[in-house]
Motif scaffolding. Structure first.
Motif, short mmCIF file in Angstrom:
data_model
loop_
_atom_site.label_atom_id
_atom_site.label_comp_id
_atom_site.label_asym_id
_atom_site.label_seq_id
_atom_site.Cartn_x
_atom_site.Cartn_y
_atom_site.Cartn_z
N ILE A 3 -3.72 20.17 14.80
CA ILE A 3 -3.16 21.28 14.03
C ILE A 3 -1.86 21.75 14.68
O ILE A 3 -1.78 21.87 15.91
CB ILE A 3 -4.16 22.46 13.98
N LEU A 4 -0.87 21.98 13.84
CA LEU A 4 0.38 22.60 14.29
C LEU A 4 0.39 24.05 13.82
O LEU A 4 0.17 24.31 12.63
CB LEU A 4 1.59 21.85 13.70
N VAL A 5 0.61 24.98 14.75
CA VAL A 5 0.73 26.40 14.40
C VAL A 5 2.19 26.80 14.57
O VAL A 5 2.77 26.57 15.64
CB VAL A 5 -0.16 27.29 15.30
N ILE A 6 2.77 27.37 13.53
CA ILE A 6 4.16 27.85 13.62
C ILE A 6 4.18 29.36 13.39
O ILE A 6 3.70 29.85 12.37
CB ILE A 6 5.08 27.16 12.58
N HIS A 7 4.74 30.06 14.36
CA HIS A 7 5.00 31.50 14.22
C HIS A 7 6.49 31.67 13.92
O HIS A 7 7.33 31.18 14.67
CB HIS A 7 4.71 32.25 15.51
N GLY A 8 6.79 32.38 12.85
CA GLY A 8 8.18 32.56 12.44
C GLY A 8 8.90 33.69 13.17
O GLY A 8 8.44 34.16 14.22
N PRO A 9 10.02 34.13 12.60
CA PRO A 9 10.92 35.05 13.28
C PRO A 9 10.29 36.41 13.61
O PRO A 9 9.51 36.94 12.83
CB PRO A 9 12.07 35.22 12.29
N ASN A 10 10.66 36.89 14.77
CA ASN A 10 10.27 38.21 15.29
C ASN A 10 8.81 38.28 15.76
O ASN A 10 8.41 39.29 16.33
CB ASN A 10 10.55 39.33 14.27
N LEU A 13 7.94 39.13 19.26
CA LEU A 13 7.93 40.54 19.68
C LEU A 13 6.58 41.22 19.46
O LEU A 13 6.45 42.44 19.67
CB LEU A 13 9.03 41.32 18.93
N LEU A 14 5.59 40.46 19.03
CA LEU A 14 4.27 41.08 18.77
C LEU A 14 3.77 41.80 20.01
O LEU A 14 3.96 41.34 21.14
CB LEU A 14 3.25 40.01 18.35
N GLY A 15 3.12 42.92 19.78
CA GLY A 15 2.63 43.74 20.89
C GLY A 15 3.60 44.87 21.21
O GLY A 15 3.22 45.91 21.75
N ARG A 16 4.88 44.67 20.81
CA ARG A 16 5.91 45.69 21.06
C ARG A 16 6.55 46.11 19.75
O ARG A 16 7.23 47.11 19.66
CB ARG A 16 7.03 45.12 21.94
N ARG A 17 6.34 45.30 18.70
CA ARG A 17 7.05 45.47 17.45
C ARG A 17 6.18 46.19 16.42
O ARG A 17 5.09 45.73 16.12
CB ARG A 17 7.37 44.07 16.93
N GLN A 49 6.91 28.88 18.31
CA GLN A 49 7.48 30.07 17.66
C GLN A 49 8.97 29.84 17.55
O GLN A 49 9.60 29.33 18.48
CB GLN A 49 7.20 31.33 18.50
N SER A 50 9.54 30.18 16.39
CA SER A 50 10.99 30.05 16.25
C SER A 50 11.52 31.16 15.36
O SER A 50 10.90 31.55 14.38
CB SER A 50 11.35 28.70 15.64
N ILE A 69 -0.74 25.43 10.22
CA ILE A 69 -1.02 26.87 10.06
C ILE A 69 0.31 27.57 10.31
O ILE A 69 0.92 27.37 11.36
CB ILE A 69 -2.09 27.36 11.06
N ILE A 70 0.77 28.34 9.33
CA ILE A 70 2.11 28.93 9.47
C ILE A 70 2.13 30.40 9.07
O ILE A 70 1.60 30.77 8.02
CB ILE A 70 3.17 28.13 8.66
N ASN A 71 2.70 31.21 9.97
CA ASN A 71 3.08 32.57 9.59
C ASN A 71 4.61 32.54 9.51
O ASN A 71 5.28 32.64 10.54
CB ASN A 71 2.60 33.59 10.62
N PRO A 72 5.15 32.39 8.31
CA PRO A 72 6.61 32.26 8.18
C PRO A 72 7.33 33.59 8.37
O PRO A 72 8.56 33.63 8.33
CB PRO A 72 6.80 31.74 6.75
N ALA A 73 6.56 34.68 8.56
CA ALA A 73 7.13 36.02 8.77
C ALA A 73 8.14 36.34 7.65
O ALA A 73 7.86 36.06 6.49
CB ALA A 73 7.70 36.13 10.18
N ALA A 74 9.33 36.83 8.00
CA ALA A 74 10.27 37.26 6.95
C ALA A 74 10.70 36.10 6.05
O ALA A 74 11.04 36.31 4.88
CB ALA A 74 11.48 37.92 7.59
N TYR A 75 10.67 34.87 6.57
CA TYR A 75 11.06 33.71 5.75
C TYR A 75 10.09 33.46 4.59
O TYR A 75 10.44 32.77 3.63
CB TYR A 75 11.18 32.44 6.59
N THR A 76 8.90 34.05 4.68
CA THR A 76 7.94 33.97 3.57
C THR A 76 8.61 34.38 2.26
O THR A 76 8.38 33.78 1.20
CB THR A 76 6.79 34.98 3.81
#
Ligand code: DQA
Length: 142
Positions: A3-10, A13-17, A49-50, A69-76
């Motif tokens: 499995i490849l997991v990709i976390h998107g932009p920002n 900063l989790l935990g602080r954002r 993460q990128s 598995i992808i959380n594209p964050a704002a790119y969603t």
């Protein structure tokens, strides 16, 4: 089974954002939980993460994996390029959002990604990633 997991932009900063929305857990801790569960389920996992759309497209195209598995964050909400990369590669994919994107601002209700993924998990906090790993195992064993 990989499995490849990709976390998107920002998401670095989790935990602080915006902790009221995304919680106080750091990305490293989330990744450790994903790795522990994957080890338990005997699944190979790679996590990246990128903040860059092009890097995410490249990863979807060239990394070696069976399911994404992808959380594209704002790119969603903006990225036809990430949508098209997932469609082009044609592997099963699970979209994860920590927050419930349908309960927030109007612009977050549109996901360009949801039409090309196997399923979506939204609003279950960081458990969403762990549920996605369990779902991935079932999808890949079918
Ligand atoms: C998010 C939701 C997106 O709308 C936002 O841009 C993010 C995180 C989530 O995990 O809830 O950065 O994908």
């Amino acid at each position: 089974m990989k499995i490849l997991v990709i976390h998107g932009p920002n998401l670095n900063l989790l935990g602080r954002r915006e902790t009221g929305i995304y919680g106080q857990v750091f990305l490293d801790d989330i990744n450790r939980q994903i790795q522990d569960l994957s080890a338990e389920l005997d699944i190979d996992i790679e996590i990246i993460q990128s903040n860059s759309e092009g890097e995410i497209v490249d990863a979807i195209q060239v990394r070696d994996y069976d399911l994404l598995i992808i959380n594209p964050a704002a790119y969603t909400h903006t990225s036809v390029a990430i949508r098209d990369a997932i469609a082009a590669i044609g592997k099963p994919a699970i979209e994860v959002h920590i927050s419930n994107i349908y309960k927030r601002e109007e612009f977050r209700k549109k996901s360009f990604i949801s039409e090309v993924v196997t399923g979506q998990i939204s609003g279950l906090g960081i458990d969403g990633y762990l549920l996605a790993v369990r779902a991935a195992q079932k999808i890949l064993l079918k």
